[in-house]
Design a protein around this motif. Structure first.
Motif, short mmCIF file in Angstrom:
data_model
loop_
_atom_site.label_atom_id
_atom_site.label_comp_id
_atom_site.label_asym_id
_atom_site.label_seq_id
_atom_site.Cartn_x
_atom_site.Cartn_y
_atom_site.Cartn_z
N PRO A 86 0.81 -1.23 0.00
CA PRO A 86 0.00 0.00 0.00
C PRO A 86 0.85 1.28 0.00
O PRO A 86 0.46 2.27 -0.62
N ARG A 87 1.97 1.24 0.67
CA ARG A 87 2.84 2.44 0.68
C ARG A 87 3.38 2.71 -0.71
O ARG A 87 3.44 3.85 -1.15
N ASP A 93 5.76 16.05 -4.14
CA ASP A 93 6.07 16.24 -2.72
C ASP A 93 5.70 15.02 -1.88
O ASP A 93 6.42 14.64 -0.96
N GLU A 94 4.57 14.40 -2.20
CA GLU A 94 4.18 13.20 -1.45
C GLU A 94 5.10 12.03 -1.79
O GLU A 94 5.44 11.23 -0.92
N VAL A 95 5.50 11.91 -3.06
CA VAL A 95 6.46 10.87 -3.44
C VAL A 95 7.74 11.03 -2.63
O VAL A 95 8.27 10.06 -2.07
N VAL A 96 8.23 12.25 -2.55
CA VAL A 96 9.45 12.51 -1.79
C VAL A 96 9.26 12.13 -0.32
O VAL A 96 10.15 11.52 0.30
N ALA A 97 8.11 12.44 0.24
CA ALA A 97 7.85 12.10 1.64
C ALA A 97 7.87 10.58 1.84
O ALA A 97 8.46 10.08 2.81
N VAL A 98 7.25 9.83 0.93
CA VAL A 98 7.24 8.37 1.04
C VAL A 98 8.66 7.83 0.88
O VAL A 98 9.12 6.99 1.67
N VAL A 99 9.37 8.30 -0.15
CA VAL A 99 10.74 7.84 -0.40
C VAL A 99 11.63 8.13 0.80
O VAL A 99 12.35 7.25 1.29
N ASN A 100 11.58 9.35 1.30
CA ASN A 100 12.42 9.70 2.45
C ASN A 100 12.05 8.87 3.68
O ASN A 100 12.93 8.45 4.43
#
Length: 181
Positions: free
Chosen positions: A62-63, A73-80
């Motif tokens: 799911p993540r 910005d949300e992709v970056v948050a998930v990746v980080n």
């Protein structure tokens, strides 16, 4: 090749992992299916063949799916988040007759951790290259699969589940019906 080999492998494996689940299907129903996925996508290193490992891999899906529906910005948050939680420390490695490439966790890290970090590292490359538009949803109306468009002309529209063939057959039948009307 548009991206480094490990980036492409990470992206393809992440999309395939996301696509192992859907509203009416479970593509990783048991440890044997996880073993097959492990082999099919060229994973190496630690693999425990346990129900606990299977649960951890399933929990990652799911993540990763969120990424295909997210803005940059949300992709970056998930990746980080994935990198931080995994205590990722990128290093160049060479193994199994592969050229040097990046690993950010040891080969003996849990499989779900390695999958998360490989996906995160590959996605980080897409973000850095401003190529997030290569992450797409399948265009077939009855499909919820995700895909990574690695074509040079960015023309891929369908996933690997046969949706392109189904769309072509539907279009052919529609043309044929229109011609007979």
């Amino acid at each position: 090749m548009l991206f480094a080999h490990d980036t492409e492998c990470g992206l393809v494996a992440a999309a395939a992992l996301v696509n192992t689940t859907g509203p009416d299907r479970e593509g990783l129903p048991d440890v044997t299916a996880l073993d097959e996925f492990f082999t099919a996508y060229g994973w190496t290193g630690r693999h425990e063949h346990t129900e606990a490992e299977l649960r951890e891999v399933r929990a990652l899906r799911p993540r990763l799916r969120r990424i295909w529906h997210a803005d940059a910005d949300e992709v970056v948050a998930v990746v980080n988040g994935l990198l931080r939680e995994s205590h990722a420390l990128p290093q160049l490695v060479r193994h199994d007759d592969e050229p040097y490439h990046l690993h950010a966790v040891p080969r003996d890290a849990p499989l779900a951790t390695r999958m998360a970090v490989e996906a995160a590292m590959a996605l980080a490359d897409l973000v850095r290259m401003d190529e997030l538009s290569r992450l797409r949803l399948c265009d077939h109306p009855d499909c919820e699969n995700v895909l990574v468009d690695l074509s040079k002309n960015r023309s891929r529209r369908f996933c690997d589940a046969g949706c392109g063939n189904r769309a072509a057959v539907s279009a052919y039948r529609a043309r044929k019906a229109a011609a007979h009307s």
